[in-house]
Design a protein around this motif. Structure first.
Motif, PDB file in Angstrom:
ATOM      1  N   VAL A 162       0.877  -1.173   0.000  1.00 57.87           N
ATOM      2  CA  VAL A 162       0.000   0.000   0.000  1.00 57.87           C
ATOM      3  C   VAL A 162       0.914   1.223   0.000  1.00 57.87           C
ATOM      4  N   ASN A 195      -2.438   0.843  -4.742  1.00 55.81           N
ATOM      5  CA  ASN A 195      -2.829  -0.547  -4.495  1.00 55.81           C
ATOM      6  C   ASN A 195      -4.009  -0.706  -3.530  1.00 55.81           C
ATOM      7  N   MET A 196      -4.942   0.227  -3.604  1.00 60.26           N
ATOM      8  CA  MET A 196      -6.122   0.138  -2.739  1.00 60.26           C
ATOM      9  C   MET A 196      -7.407  -0.031  -3.542  1.00 60.26           C
ATOM     10  N   PRO A 203      -9.957  -2.865  -1.788  1.00 56.82           N
ATOM     11  CA  PRO A 203      -8.552  -3.230  -2.027  1.00 56.82           C
ATOM     12  C   PRO A 203      -8.406  -4.686  -2.451  1.00 56.82           C
ATOM     13  N   ALA A 205      -0.850  -9.582   0.602  1.00 57.61           N
ATOM     14  CA  ALA A 205      -1.757  -8.970   1.573  1.00 57.61           C
ATOM     15  C   ALA A 205      -3.210  -9.299   1.262  1.00 57.61           C
ATOM     16  N   ARG A 246      -4.663  -4.655   3.924  1.00 55.08           N
ATOM     17  CA  ARG A 246      -4.455  -3.407   3.181  1.00 55.08           C
ATOM     18  C   ARG A 246      -5.242  -2.256   3.822  1.00 55.08           C
TER      19      ARG A 246
END
Lengths: 151, 276
Positions: B195, B211-212, B245, B251, B256
């Protein structure tokens, strides 16, 4: 497709497929096998060479993208049979174990010093973040780069 | 790994690139540094029929101040952007983020335009562009148009760019003296962020997240909470409001969400400290 470039000071022109990777071109067409293929996914840095003086991962570049470029591989570092100071430093400080990452490490390290002639230890470690040593010989690699910077 | 076969053409000007794209089908792609596209092609996740190499268009590599904004040519490499005096002074977040991408070898090849046109939610520069309220100038046979970063990213690796459009310039409102922060959380130095959070505080606060979700996204919930007077700790609780996410090897979505809250908090604190 025709690609014209300079490899270790020698001008060449070759007919290649557009999808030929630069690392394959260097190893299989030019015959310079010092540049290793490691992960083949631009992670490990084993295939690092210089394109116009800057470090590049040759597995993530097409040979045709090197049109007009000046390429230096590990074979092009020594001059008149004398090893490059970085190669000497790796030997003196035992900056290698199995040696697989070494050509890429040396090329990344010489590019690093070209941009920052007297790096701190932290800057050397950060500057080599794109090169993995599976023997985890980082400590001596960093020592070697710092020694080469001093010489 | 070897990409599928493709045709390859070099363009020496933007007009030539547009011409080649216009004459090709939907699956022609522009090639700049190639550090997003070539890995996808090697994995055969992308197999364009034609690559139009624009890396030789020298006039698309520049960073210059122009009135109230910074104009960045789309072929500016990450290494050059990270060292640009104009960027370091007028948009320090952007220079900093460019210097954190991948590793030195990647930064010697990768370009800001390539990173943005690729539209990867895991990339750092798109999130920074959202936080900086940047916009993108694109050229096509129909002329030029300007697209706000907030309207540009449409879906996973999908953007507003039409198949015959070329991203030529990134426009960043100058924000010398603004508070800023970039928090990138990853396992290894060269990795993508699990993240990431880019924050710019200049009167109001804007936050871009890495990256969400399926696209680069803003933390709208945090921005609104701050606008209503929430504290940093309270606002950070809204980091993943309305977001979805992804799950991957690194993850889970829950992890996240947790990271986003922690990193937004850190980013807001650092941005407040840096504000002139």
């Amino acid at each position: 497709m025709k690609v014209s470039l300079t490899v270790n000071g020698t001008a060449r022109s070759d007919d290649v497929e557009p999808r030929l990777l630069l690392v394959q071109y260097l190893r299989e067409v030019v015959g310079l096998t010092g540049t290793n293929i490691g992960c083949d996914t631009s992670s490990c840095g084993a295939c690092t060479i210089h394109v116009d003086g800057e470090s590049v991962k040759s597995c993530t570049m097409l040979a045709v993208q090197a049109e007009g470029a000046s390429i230096t591989t590990i074979e092009g570092l020594a001059s008149n049979g004398d090893m490059h100071p970085m190669q000497e430093a790796f030997r003196t400080h035992h900056g290698l174990q199995c040696g697989y990452c070494t050509p890429g490490m040396v090329m990344a390290a010489t590019s690093l010093l070209a941009e920052n002639a007297s790096p701190t230890e932290a800057e050397v470690r950060e500057g080599l973040e794109g090169n993995l040593c599976r023997c985890t010989g980082y400590h001596n690699i960093v020592k070697a780069v710092l020694a080469a910077a001093e010489s | 790994m070897i990409p599928a076969s493709f045709d390859y053409q070099r363009a020496s000007s933007v007009d030539e690139a547009i011409g080649l794209l216009s004459g090709a089908g939907e699956d022609a792609k522009l090639l700049a540094g190639g550090h997003s596209l070539l890995p996808l092609m090697k994995l055969r996740l992308a197999s364009p029929s034609l690559l139009v190499d624009i890396a030789g268009i020298q006039e698309l590599s520049y960073v210059r101040q122009s009135g109230d904004h910074l104009a960045i040519g789309s072929l500016t490499r990450h290494a050059d952007l990270s060292r640009s005096e104009a960027a370091l002074h007028e948009a320090p977040l952007l220079a900093h983020v460019a210097g954190q991408i991948g590793d030195p070898q990647v930064r010697h090849r990768g370009t800001i335009g390539g990173s943005i046109a690729h539209g990867d939610p895991a990339s750092d520069l798109p999130a920074a562009c959202l936080a900086l309220n940047a916009s993108f100038v694109v050229a096509s046979p129909r002329g030029e148009r300007n697209i706000a970063a907030a309207d540009f990213f449409r879906g996973f690796l999908e953007t507003e760019l039409a198949s015959d459009e070329v991203l030529v310039e990134i426009i960043v409102p100058t924000a010398a003296g603004a508070g800023w922060s970039f928090q990138k959380f990853n396992r290894r130095a060269q990795d993508w962020a699990i993240v990431g959070v880019a924050a710019v505080s200049n009167g109001s606060t804007r936050i871009g997240l890495v990256n969400m979700g399926p696209t680069p996204v803003r933390a709208i919930g945090v921005e609104q909470a701050l606008g209503q007077g929430a504290s940093v700790t309270e606002a950070a609780q809204h980091a993943s409001d309305g977001l979805d996410p992804p799950a991957d090897l690194n993850a889970s979505p829950e992890y996240r969400r947790h990271l986003a809250t922690v990193l937004v908090g850190r980013a807001l604190e650092e941005a407040a400290q840096k504000k002139a």
